[in-house]
Design a protein around this motif. Sequence first.
Motif, PDB file in Angstrom:
ATOM      1  N   ILE A 159      80.139  29.643 -17.852  1.00 56.35           N
ATOM      2  CA  ILE A 159      80.824  28.941 -17.079  1.00 56.35           C
ATOM      3  C   ILE A 159      79.881  29.739 -15.902  1.00 56.35           C
ATOM      4  O   ILE A 159      79.190  30.727 -15.997  1.00 56.35           O
ATOM      5  N   ASN A 160      79.844  29.162 -14.774  1.00 50.15           N
ATOM      6  CA  ASN A 160      79.358  29.491 -13.644  1.00 50.15           C
ATOM      7  C   ASN A 160      80.185  29.670 -11.998  1.00 50.15           C
ATOM      8  O   ASN A 160      81.274  29.227 -12.149  1.00 50.15           O
ATOM      9  N   LYS A 161      79.269  29.909 -11.161  1.00 49.33           N
ATOM     10  CA  LYS A 161      80.158  29.929  -9.971  1.00 49.33           C
ATOM     11  C   LYS A 161      80.879  28.660  -9.449  1.00 49.33           C
ATOM     12  O   LYS A 161      81.704  28.601  -8.871  1.00 49.33           O
ATOM     13  N   LYS A 162      80.265  27.501 -10.019  1.00 53.54           N
ATOM     14  CA  LYS A 162      80.820  26.174  -9.647  1.00 53.54           C
ATOM     15  C   LYS A 162      82.182  26.088 -10.148  1.00 53.54           C
ATOM     16  O   LYS A 162      83.062  25.184  -9.865  1.00 53.54           O
ATOM     17  N   ASN A 163      82.579  26.996 -11.103  1.00 50.44           N
ATOM     18  CA  ASN A 163      83.823  26.850 -11.810  1.00 50.44           C
ATOM     19  C   ASN A 163      84.877  27.716 -11.126  1.00 50.44           C
ATOM     20  O   ASN A 163      85.990  27.933 -11.682  1.00 50.44           O
ATOM     21  N   LEU A 164      84.535  28.663 -10.215  1.00 51.11           N
ATOM     22  CA  LEU A 164      85.528  29.324  -9.324  1.00 51.11           C
ATOM     23  C   LEU A 164      86.744  28.487  -9.199  1.00 51.11           C
ATOM     24  O   LEU A 164      86.702  27.133  -8.553  1.00 51.11           O
ATOM     25  N   GLY A 165      87.820  28.796  -9.192  1.00 50.26           N
ATOM     26  CA  GLY A 165      89.333  28.287  -9.180  1.00 50.26           C
ATOM     27  C   GLY A 165      89.584  27.559 -10.414  1.00 50.26           C
ATOM     28  O   GLY A 165      90.839  27.015 -10.196  1.00 50.26           O
ATOM     29  N   MET A 166      89.042  27.459 -11.123  1.00 54.49           N
ATOM     30  CA  MET A 166      89.533  26.768 -12.426  1.00 54.49           C
ATOM     31  C   MET A 166      90.519  27.846 -13.232  1.00 54.49           C
ATOM     32  O   MET A 166      90.365  28.991 -13.105  1.00 54.49           O
ATOM     33  N   SER A 167      91.314  27.285 -14.044  1.00 48.88           N
ATOM     34  CA  SER A 167      92.296  27.853 -14.789  1.00 48.88           C
ATOM     35  C   SER A 167      91.804  28.097 -16.365  1.00 48.88           C
ATOM     36  O   SER A 167      91.113  27.282 -16.809  1.00 48.88           O
ATOM     37  N   ILE A 168      91.729  29.268 -16.618  1.00 50.39           N
ATOM     38  CA  ILE A 168      91.455  29.876 -17.978  1.00 50.39           C
ATOM     39  C   ILE A 168      92.583  30.500 -18.622  1.00 50.39           C
ATOM     40  O   ILE A 168      93.159  31.192 -18.058  1.00 50.39           O
TER      41      ILE A 168
END
Length: 91
Positions: A32-41
């Motif tokens: 993952i990278n910074k564009k994935n900020l806010g995603m649920s894991i």
Amino acid sequence: MFNGIIYSTGIIKKINKREKGINIFLKSNLKINKKNLGMSISCDGVCLTLMSIKSNILEFFLSDETLKRSKFKNIKIGDKINLELPLKKDQ
């Protein structure tokens, strides 16, 4: 929504206490990278929101309520956490 497939693991590297919870920092090779900020894991079955990522260190906030109701109340540095990415919506 998650499918139960463990994509990666993370190791707890740091825990910061906050007024109403904690921030945990996991070292992981999850793709993952910074564009994935806010995603649920899913972290050991607990759905957490990715707050930051830097040099393969993922940061998550856990509220006091999350701590009270999950295994994370006993978390310590060095613990291994299973990580699962959410399902992607069909396009």
